[in-house]
Design an enzyme around this catalytic site. Sequence first.
Site, PDB file in Angstrom:
ATOM      1  N   LYS A 116      -0.616  33.520 -30.328  1.00 50.26           N
ATOM      2  CA  LYS A 116      -1.155  33.112 -31.628  1.00 50.26           C
ATOM      3  C   LYS A 116      -1.653  31.678 -31.496  1.00 50.26           C
ATOM      4  CE  LYS A 116      -0.327  32.956 -36.563  1.00 50.26           C
ATOM      5  NZ  LYS A 116      -1.124  31.717 -36.711  1.00 50.26           N
ATOM      6  N   TRP A 117      -2.949  31.504 -31.611  1.00 52.73           N
ATOM      7  CA  TRP A 117      -3.577  30.211 -31.382  1.00 52.73           C
ATOM      8  C   TRP A 117      -3.487  29.326 -32.621  1.00 52.73           C
ATOM      9  CZ3 TRP A 117      -5.476  29.145 -26.560  1.00 52.73           C
ATOM     10  CH2 TRP A 117      -5.527  30.232 -25.686  1.00 52.73           C
TER      11      TRP A 117
END
Length: 359
Positions: free
Chosen positions: A31-32
Site C-alpha cells: 500500500k503506497w
Amino acid sequence: MDLPVMPPVKPMLATLVRELPRAPGLLYEPKWDGFRCVVFRDGAEIELGSRNDRPLTRYFPELAELLAAALPPRCVVDGEIVMVTGSGLDFDTLQLRLHPAASRVRKLAAETPASFVAFDLLALGDDDLTRQPFRQRRRALEAILGTAPSRVHLTPLTADPDVAQDWFTRFEGAGFDGVMAKSPESPYEQDRRVMWKVKHERTADCVVAGFRWHKDGKGVGSLLLGLYDDTGTLHHVGVASAFTAARRAELVGELAPLRENALAGHPWHAWADAQAQAGGRMPGGMSRWSAGKDLSWEPLRPELVAEVRYEHLQAGRLRHGGRLVRFRPDRLPESCTYAQLDEVPPAELAALFAEVPSP
C-alpha cells in the site's frame, strides 16, 4: 479526449482490516503512501485525475511527459504518485508540489521529480477492461509496462501471504502504509470497497493542548496533540478527530474546566497571534492546503493526557492524524515525550521492486 473509460473515475476502494487476510487465492500488493491518481491518455492528451476529482496534471508536468513515453497511445491506468527519496517515500515533500504558482511548480518538478506506481489497467485502446477480472487486467498492465522508463513502476504482486506479511513488517521504514489484498476475479468497481487493506497502527500518550470546533459549531471537531522533546519544548504533532456527534457534544463539557485562563503561559501562546499565523506553519494559521477552512483553535491548559491510535510518524508528526482511545488521568503530561514512539529503520525501495515475480 475520447476513451472507453472517461474522466472522472472514482477509484476502487478498500475496507480496513486489522490482520492480513489469508483466504485462498488472494493477491497482495504494497500500500503506497502518495496521491491516488488515474492516468488518462489519448494520444498527445494526458490527464492526471485524483480520487476527489481534483486535477493533478498541472502540479506534476514532469510526470505527464514521463507517462507519455511510458504508456500506450490510448489507455487508462490506476496508480499512485509518490515521492521517492534515499530514505523511502516522503509524503511531506509530495504535498509541497500542490503549489498555486506555475513557476514554483516548474522549479519543484526539476528539483524533486515525482514517480508513478501503476497497479491497475482500466482501458486499453478501444477496450473497456473494468468488467474483466483483475488477473486479466494485471497481465495486460504487465505487458504495457514491461519496458517502462525510470520513475514509472509496476507495483509488486504476490499470491503468498507470508511474503505480504514480510512486506508489511520490513518495508514500513520506507514509508509504506501497509498491504492491500484483492481477489484475482474481481472487476474494477468504482467507489466501492471491494479490496482489503491492513495498515500499521500504534498508540501514543499525547498532551491535549487545544481543540478546534466542529464545522457545525456544536461540538469538538478535533483535539490538538503535543509531545515534549528533550529540551522540554511541547511540539504540535497532529490531531485526534473522527468523533461521533454525541461524543463531540460530550467533549465540550469534559474540556470546559481546562479552557479557563488557558492562554496564560500556554506553550503555544504565539499561535494566537495573527502575525505568527501568517506563514501557515502553525496549526492555528491558514495555509494553501486548508482550502479556506477555518483553522482557528481554542487553547486548553496542557494538563490532560490522551492515548491516541496512529499509523506512523513522519517529519515529527502523526501521519494521517490520530484517533482518541481514552484519556489517561494516571499519566503526567511531562511524561509524554517522543521517546515513547517506535523508531522503524528505513528499508531500500529497490528491494521491493525486484524481489517477487508476478504469480
